[in-house]
Design an enzyme around this catalytic site. Structure first.
Site, PDB file in Angstrom:
ATOM      1  N   GLN A  22      85.631  38.512 -29.996  1.00  0.00           N
ATOM      2  CA  GLN A  22      84.186  38.342 -30.075  1.00  0.00           C
ATOM      3  C   GLN A  22      83.483  39.521 -30.710  1.00  0.00           C
ATOM      4  O   GLN A  22      82.313  39.415 -31.108  1.00  0.00           O
ATOM      5  CB  GLN A  22      83.610  38.104 -28.682  1.00  0.00           C
ATOM      6  CG  GLN A  22      83.681  39.308 -27.754  1.00  0.00           C
ATOM      7  CD  GLN A  22      83.278  38.972 -26.336  1.00  0.00           C
ATOM      8  OE1 GLN A  22      84.003  38.291 -25.619  1.00  0.00           O
ATOM      9  NE2 GLN A  22      82.112  39.464 -25.929  1.00  0.00           N
ATOM     10  N   CYS A  28      80.927  35.913 -25.239  1.00  0.00           N
ATOM     11  CA  CYS A  28      82.122  35.440 -24.534  1.00  0.00           C
ATOM     12  C   CYS A  28      81.973  33.993 -24.087  1.00  0.00           C
ATOM     13  O   CYS A  28      82.934  33.220 -24.112  1.00  0.00           O
ATOM     14  CB  CYS A  28      82.412  36.335 -23.337  1.00  0.00           C
ATOM     15  SG  CYS A  28      81.074  36.437 -22.114  1.00  0.00           S
ATOM     16  N   PHE A  75      76.054  30.638 -20.736  1.00  0.00           N
ATOM     17  CA  PHE A  75      76.914  30.046 -19.719  1.00  0.00           C
ATOM     18  C   PHE A  75      77.727  28.908 -20.321  1.00  0.00           C
ATOM     19  O   PHE A  75      77.213  28.097 -21.107  1.00  0.00           O
ATOM     20  CB  PHE A  75      76.081  29.515 -18.549  1.00  0.00           C
ATOM     21  CG  PHE A  75      75.367  30.590 -17.792  1.00  0.00           C
ATOM     22  CD1 PHE A  75      76.004  31.280 -16.766  1.00  0.00           C
ATOM     23  CD2 PHE A  75      74.053  30.933 -18.098  1.00  0.00           C
ATOM     24  CE1 PHE A  75      75.354  32.271 -16.068  1.00  0.00           C
ATOM     25  CE2 PHE A  75      73.391  31.929 -17.409  1.00  0.00           C
ATOM     26  CZ  PHE A  75      74.044  32.602 -16.379  1.00  0.00           C
ATOM     27  N   TYR A  77      78.729  26.311 -18.771  1.00  0.00           N
ATOM     28  CA  TYR A  77      78.221  25.039 -18.273  1.00  0.00           C
ATOM     29  C   TYR A  77      77.209  24.444 -19.254  1.00  0.00           C
ATOM     30  O   TYR A  77      77.256  23.263 -19.581  1.00  0.00           O
ATOM     31  CB  TYR A  77      77.588  25.250 -16.903  1.00  0.00           C
ATOM     32  CG  TYR A  77      77.015  23.998 -16.279  1.00  0.00           C
ATOM     33  CD1 TYR A  77      77.827  23.151 -15.521  1.00  0.00           C
ATOM     34  CD2 TYR A  77      75.675  23.664 -16.425  1.00  0.00           C
ATOM     35  CE1 TYR A  77      77.312  21.999 -14.937  1.00  0.00           C
ATOM     36  CE2 TYR A  77      75.150  22.509 -15.847  1.00  0.00           C
ATOM     37  CZ  TYR A  77      75.973  21.687 -15.105  1.00  0.00           C
ATOM     38  OH  TYR A  77      75.463  20.545 -14.536  1.00  0.00           O
ATOM     39  N   TYR A 122      80.705  21.460 -13.017  1.00  0.00           N
ATOM     40  CA  TYR A 122      81.436  22.455 -12.247  1.00  0.00           C
ATOM     41  C   TYR A 122      82.573  21.756 -11.503  1.00  0.00           C
ATOM     42  O   TYR A 122      82.393  20.646 -10.973  1.00  0.00           O
ATOM     43  CB  TYR A 122      80.534  23.143 -11.232  1.00  0.00           C
ATOM     44  CG  TYR A 122      79.513  24.083 -11.829  1.00  0.00           C
ATOM     45  CD1 TYR A 122      79.911  25.197 -12.555  1.00  0.00           C
ATOM     46  CD2 TYR A 122      78.153  23.868 -11.649  1.00  0.00           C
ATOM     47  CE1 TYR A 122      78.980  26.057 -13.110  1.00  0.00           C
ATOM     48  CE2 TYR A 122      77.209  24.724 -12.186  1.00  0.00           C
ATOM     49  CZ  TYR A 122      77.637  25.827 -12.919  1.00  0.00           C
ATOM     50  OH  TYR A 122      76.710  26.676 -13.459  1.00  0.00           O
ATOM     51  N   HIS A 182      81.349  37.889 -17.534  1.00  0.00           N
ATOM     52  CA  HIS A 182      82.244  37.616 -18.660  1.00  0.00           C
ATOM     53  C   HIS A 182      82.828  36.220 -18.483  1.00  0.00           C
ATOM     54  O   HIS A 182      83.241  35.847 -17.375  1.00  0.00           O
ATOM     55  CB  HIS A 182      83.363  38.659 -18.695  1.00  0.00           C
ATOM     56  CG  HIS A 182      84.229  38.608 -19.925  1.00  0.00           C
ATOM     57  ND1 HIS A 182      83.716  38.461 -21.200  1.00  0.00           N
ATOM     58  CD2 HIS A 182      85.586  38.691 -20.079  1.00  0.00           C
ATOM     59  CE1 HIS A 182      84.708  38.469 -22.067  1.00  0.00           C
ATOM     60  NE2 HIS A 182      85.856  38.588 -21.425  1.00  0.00           N
TER      61      HIS A 182
END
Length: 249
Positions: A22, A28, A75, A77, A122, A182
Site C-alpha cells: 500500500q 489498507c 472500513f 464493511y 459482519y 489496520h
C-alpha cells in the site's frame, strides 16, 4: 470443520491473489477489500476467473462518494460490501495504483468492467459477534473463502518476522468497541504441531490465523503473518467481514 485450512493451498490450488504494497497511504482497507473479493471470485468460480481489482479507484472515487476517507482510512464493511454493491470494483489494469495521485477520474473508467458484491456483512451478523467465541464463527465462515479482518498494529508488530504473533503488552480494561487501525485478509488457520517452521518456536497446539498483509513481500513471511487464534488478539476477531461477489458471465 478441518483442523487446518489455507486458501493458498486448498486441494492443490491457490485461491489468494498476490501480496501487494500500500505504500505511504492509509489504504489498507482498500487492499483488504480488494483481496477479499479477488479471493471470493476465485473460490466461487474454482479459479476460472482471477481478477485483480483497483485500490486506486476505491480510495479516490470512493472518497468522492463519501464511502471512505481516501488515504486517511476506511472500513472493509463499507468498501467490499456497500461500495462494491452500489458501484462495483474495476480491475487494476483500468486504474493502476498511484497513491500520490488522489483525484477521481470517473470519466476514464466508463468503459471498465465492473464486479459487484451481491451480499455482505459482519460474520455473526453484527459488529463484535465473533469476539468471544474462540474463533469458531470465523472458522466456519472461512470454509467459503477468506475474510477481511481488522486489528490493532502495535509497536512490536512492525518487527515481526515469523512465528505466531502475540502482543507482549498489558491489555486495556473492557471496551465493547475494540480498537483496530489496520485492515488485512485472513486466508486460513491452523495449529502448530512442531513441523511448521513458520511457527518459529511456538508451543505445539498453539492455534493461529494465517493473514495476508499489504506491506509488500518483504514483511513477515513473504507478506503473510500468523497471529494467535481464539483470544481476539489485538482485535483480530472483532470485525470480520465476508462478501459474495457476482462472477462475470
Amino acid at each position: 470443520m478441518p483442523e487446518n485450512l489455507d486458501w493458498r493451498n486448498k486441494d492443490g490450488q491457490n485461491f489468494v491473489s498476490p501480496v501487494d504494497d500500500q505504500g505511504g497511504c492509509g489504504s489498507c482497507y482498500a487492499f483488504a477489500s480488494a483481496g477479499l473479493l479477488e479471493a471470493r471470485a476465485r473460490v466461487q468460480t474454482n479459479n476460472v476467473q482471477q481478477p485483480i481489482f483497483s485500490e486506486q479507484e476505491i480510495i479516490t472515487c470512493g472518497k468522492d462518494k463519501t464511502y471512505n476517507q481516501g488515504c486517511a482510512g476506511g472500513f472493509a464493511y463499507l468498501t467490499a460490501g456497500k461500495y462494491a454493491m452500489d458501484f462495483g470494483f474495476i480491475e487494476e489494469s483500468c486504474a493502476p495504483y498511484h497513491p500520490a495521485d488522489r483525484t477521481c477520474r470517473s470519466q476514464d473508467y466508463e468503459n471498465c468492467q465492473r464486479w459487484y458484491s451481491t451480499s455482505y456483512g459482519y460474520v455473526g451478523g453484527y459488529y463484535g459477534a465473533t469476539t468471544n467465541d474462540g474463533g469458531l464463527a470465523m472458522m466456519e465462515a472461512m470454509q467459503n473463502g477468506p475474510l477481511a479482518v481488522g486489528f490493532e498494529v502495535l509497536d512490536d508488530f512492525r518487527s515481526y518476522k515469523n512465528g505466531v504473533y502475540v502482543h507482549t503488552g498489558v491489555k486495556d480494561t473492557f471496551n465493547p468497541f475494540v480498537p483496530v487501525n489496520h485492515a488485512v485478509l485472513a486466508v486460513g488457520y491452523g495449529v502448530c504441531d512442531g513441523s511448521d517452521p513458520n511457527c518459529a518456536g511456538a508451543e505445539a497446539g498453539t492455534p493461529y490465523w494465517i493473514v495476508k498483509n499489504s506491506w509488500g513481500t518483504g514483511f513477515g513471511m513473504d507478506g503473510y503473518f500468523y497471529i494467535l487464534r481464539g483470544t481476539d488478539e489485538v482485535g483480530i476477531e472483532s470485525i470480520p467481514v465476508e462478501a459474495t461477489v457476482l462472477p462475470q458471465l
